[in-house]
Structure formats: C-alpha cells, structure tokens
Motif scaffolding. Structure first.
Motif, PDB file in Angstrom:
ATOM      1  N   ILE A  49      -0.375   8.844  -7.519  1.00  0.00           N
ATOM      2  CA  ILE A  49      -0.366   7.433  -7.887  1.00  0.00           C
ATOM      3  C   ILE A  49      -1.785   6.863  -7.808  1.00  0.00           C
ATOM      4  CG2 ILE A  49       0.176   6.647  -5.540  1.00  0.00           C
ATOM      5  CD1 ILE A  49       1.320   5.115  -8.895  1.00  0.00           C
ATOM      6  N   LEU A  61      -4.120   5.192 -11.047  1.00  0.00           N
ATOM      7  CA  LEU A  61      -4.662   3.829 -11.020  1.00  0.00           C
ATOM      8  C   LEU A  61      -6.182   3.772 -10.969  1.00  0.00           C
ATOM      9  CD1 LEU A  61      -1.990   2.458  -8.577  1.00  0.00           C
ATOM     10  CD2 LEU A  61      -2.407   1.506 -10.846  1.00  0.00           C
ATOM     11  N   THR A  79       2.985   5.202 -14.881  1.00  0.00           N
ATOM     12  CA  THR A  79       2.558   4.656 -13.594  1.00  0.00           C
ATOM     13  C   THR A  79       3.685   3.881 -12.918  1.00  0.00           C
ATOM     14  OG1 THR A  79       0.291   4.511 -14.437  1.00  0.00           O
ATOM     15  CG2 THR A  79       0.808   3.253 -12.456  1.00  0.00           C
ATOM     16  N   ARG A  80       4.386   3.077 -13.679  1.00  0.00           N
ATOM     17  CA  ARG A  80       5.494   2.314 -13.085  1.00  0.00           C
ATOM     18  C   ARG A  80       6.598   3.252 -12.593  1.00  0.00           C
ATOM     19  NH1 ARG A  80       6.616  -3.358 -16.117  1.00  0.00           N
ATOM     20  NH2 ARG A  80       7.778  -3.577 -14.174  1.00  0.00           N
ATOM     21  N   ILE A 102       5.507   4.770  -9.291  1.00  0.00           N
ATOM     22  CA  ILE A 102       5.666   3.805  -8.199  1.00  0.00           C
ATOM     23  C   ILE A 102       7.130   3.707  -7.780  1.00  0.00           C
ATOM     24  CG2 ILE A 102       5.495   1.353  -7.612  1.00  0.00           C
ATOM     25  CD1 ILE A 102       3.005   1.260  -9.447  1.00  0.00           C
ATOM     26  N   LEU A 125      -4.184   0.328  -2.526  1.00  0.00           N
ATOM     27  CA  LEU A 125      -3.979   0.118  -3.957  1.00  0.00           C
ATOM     28  C   LEU A 125      -3.651  -1.335  -4.278  1.00  0.00           C
ATOM     29  CD1 LEU A 125      -2.004   3.384  -4.818  1.00  0.00           C
ATOM     30  CD2 LEU A 125      -4.429   2.908  -5.170  1.00  0.00           C
ATOM     31  N   SER A 126      -2.979  -2.014  -3.365  1.00  0.00           N
ATOM     32  CA  SER A 126      -2.660  -3.431  -3.587  1.00  0.00           C
ATOM     33  C   SER A 126      -3.934  -4.270  -3.640  1.00  0.00           C
ATOM     34  CB  SER A 126      -1.742  -3.946  -2.480  1.00  0.00           C
ATOM     35  OG  SER A 126      -0.483  -3.300  -2.513  1.00  0.00           O
ATOM     36  N   PHE A 174      -0.724  -2.773  -9.753  1.00  0.00           N
ATOM     37  CA  PHE A 174       0.032  -2.055  -8.724  1.00  0.00           C
ATOM     38  C   PHE A 174       0.712  -3.038  -7.784  1.00  0.00           C
ATOM     39  CE2 PHE A 174       0.449  -0.515  -4.403  1.00  0.00           C
ATOM     40  CZ  PHE A 174       1.197   0.637  -4.587  1.00  0.00           C
ATOM     41  N   TRP A 225       4.685  -2.852  -7.368  1.00  0.00           N
ATOM     42  CA  TRP A 225       5.255  -2.475  -6.079  1.00  0.00           C
ATOM     43  C   TRP A 225       6.179  -3.576  -5.570  1.00  0.00           C
ATOM     44  CZ3 TRP A 225       5.985   1.739  -3.336  1.00  0.00           C
ATOM     45  CH2 TRP A 225       6.304   1.624  -1.986  1.00  0.00           C
TER      46      TRP A 225
END
Length: 289
Positions: free
Chosen positions: A157, A161, A177-178, A181, A204-205, A211, A215
């Motif tokens: 992941i 990103l 990517t989604r 996650i 990542l947040s 992301f 998330w």
C-alpha cells in the motif's frame, strides 16, 4: 482494551455504512434537508426494530451487539458478504482474547524455493498489513525491485501511494489502491490496536489526503482473486488474473500469483518479461519501473 477497540471499530464501521445509504432506496420519505449524508441513527434503529438509544450506544462503542441485532443491521445496511464477515469479526463474542503482538512475518526457505521455481509466473508473498516479505524474479520484474526497498518501508500500500511508477503501472490505479486499503482493513479485523498497522496508517494519512479519505470510509474486501490491467514499460499492456493462496504454515501470509490465459498477448508478454528478467544485464540495472 482489546474489547473496547473492537467496539470502537464496529461503531465507526456502522456509521460509515449508514452514511452510504439513500433514504429513498430503503423506502423512507424525504423529510426535509439532512445535515449529513445517508440515514439518521433513528432511521436505522426503526428499520432494525431496535431502540435509537441502543443503536446510538452501538455506534459509540459502549455495548456489544447480540447476533439477532447484527443480522438485522446487516439487512438494513445492505451489507455484502465481506462487509457482513467483517462486522461479525469485530463483534465476535471472544473479543476479550488478549491482544496479539504480531511481528513482521518471516518466510520459510521452502516457500522461497517454491517462488523461485515459478520461473514463468510472477508471484510475491504479502502479509496482513500489505508487507511484501518474499517474491520471485518475475514478480520483481513485473512490479518493482522489492529488494532495493528497506524492510520497514516494503509495504504494497505504501508503494502504491508513494512510488509514481506504480501510478503508471496500473491502468486503474485508484481502483487498485482503494481495493488494497479495503483488503488491509479486512485482514486486520482480528487484531485491533496493532502498533505497526497504526504507524503505517498514521504515516500515510499525513502524507496523502486520498489515503486519509479512503481509510476513513471503512470499506472492506477479502483478498482472494481478481483481474488487473497493467501498462508495463518493457512488454506493454498486460491483462492478468491474480489469486491469493493462504500459506498453511503461517495463515497471516498469502501468496499472490499472477497468470494469463495461454495463447493471449498477455501470456506472451509474461514469457517475454521472463526472458528479460533472466538477462544478467537487465537484472544489474534493476526493474524499469
């Protein structure tokens, strides 16, 4: 503490699911403007035949739901099979079990030998946090040279990103990517409070607003099988099927295997890529992505 984390995650999951529902789609009349999207708590409670107070306490993580209530909520919120399984995992009656400190998975030699013997089949091994812990030469040639990435940064992941080449490699980068996650959330449902996962999500947040938003949506999906379209810089377009096989010796690990139907351009592309990867000159320069 583990029980509280499960209940908190369950509440956030229920809130995210009701926010997705259109009141008209569940037979509710439009009753003036709504401050938030989706159904109100009291509407979910009415449809599930429970009190608003009971449902509110569920979303707040203050109580544990009974199986009949969970079944009603699954129906009202129109949960699919993966979402239903995730909800029941969070609400499991054995949620008092001690928190399991899950270290970074390690690969046994026989598993690496098996990967290396798959000369014409790209493959890699992934853990629940999407850590990449093993791969074969064709897997590296198809995606990226995993060996050049430090262990603590080698998360699928994270690569999706932060590596611009991954956005070029996957034709549907956002969908890939989604899904990754959603799979990461699903495969960590039984281990709330995992410090390494929290560290990865936090990093990542901060780095990526997409992301952070994805998330927070609390989407879930099982890592099982699918198809992907790749724009590979060496062999061009590849349309590949992928399957996740759980390694019996360590159920936390899954082997991701990519194949193409024989006789197709993608099958020929994999053979060409295998020849490219077998050339020492190419291996010395690393993966073109």
């Amino acid at each position: 503490m583990n029980r509280d984390l499960h209940r908190s995650d369950l509440g956030a999951f229920l809130k995210a699911r009701r926010a997705e529902l259109d009141p008209a789609a569940v037979g509710l009349p439009a009753a003036g403007p709504r401050r938030v999207a989706g159904l109100r708590r009291e509407e979910v409670a009415v449809l599930a035949a429970i009190s608003t107070d009971y449902y509110s306490r569920l979303e707040q993580g203050r109580i544990q739901a009974s199986p009949p209530v969970l079944e009603s909520l699954a129906r009202v919120l129109r949960l699919d099979d993966d979402q239903r399984a995730y909800m029941y995992e969070l609400a499991a009656k054995d949620d008092y079990r001690p928190h399991r400190r899950r270290p970074r998975p390690k690969v046994q030699p026989q598993l690496q030998r098996m990967l290396d013997d798959m000369a014409l089949t790209p493959a890699f091994v992934i853990g629940p946090r999407t850590e990449i812990v093993a791969w074969n030469a064709l897997g590296a040639a198809m995606i990226t040279d995993f060996g050049k990435i430090p262990d603590q940064q080698r998360y699928y992941i994270r690569l999706l990103l932060t590596d611009p080449a991954m956005r070029e490699l996957y034709a549907d980068w956002e969908g890939v990517t989604r899904l990754a996650i959603a799979q990461m959330r699903m495969h960590n449902a039984n281990n709330p409070g995992d410090a390494k996962l929290a560290e990865l999500v936090g990093e990542l947040s901060i780095q990526d607003a997409q992301f952070r938003r994805w998330w927070a949506a609390h989407d879930v999906a099982t890592r099982d099988t699918g198809t992907k379209h790749l724009h590979h810089p060496v062999v061009g377009d590849l349309h590949l099927d992928w399957n996740a096989v759980t390694w019996a010796a360590d159920p936390d690990l899954q082997i991701i295997v990519w194949t193409a139907e024989p006789g197709t351009p993608s099958h020929e592309g994999l053979r060409l890529l295998a020849s490219w990867a077998a050339d020492p000159a190419h291996m010395a320069t690393g993966n073109p992505t």
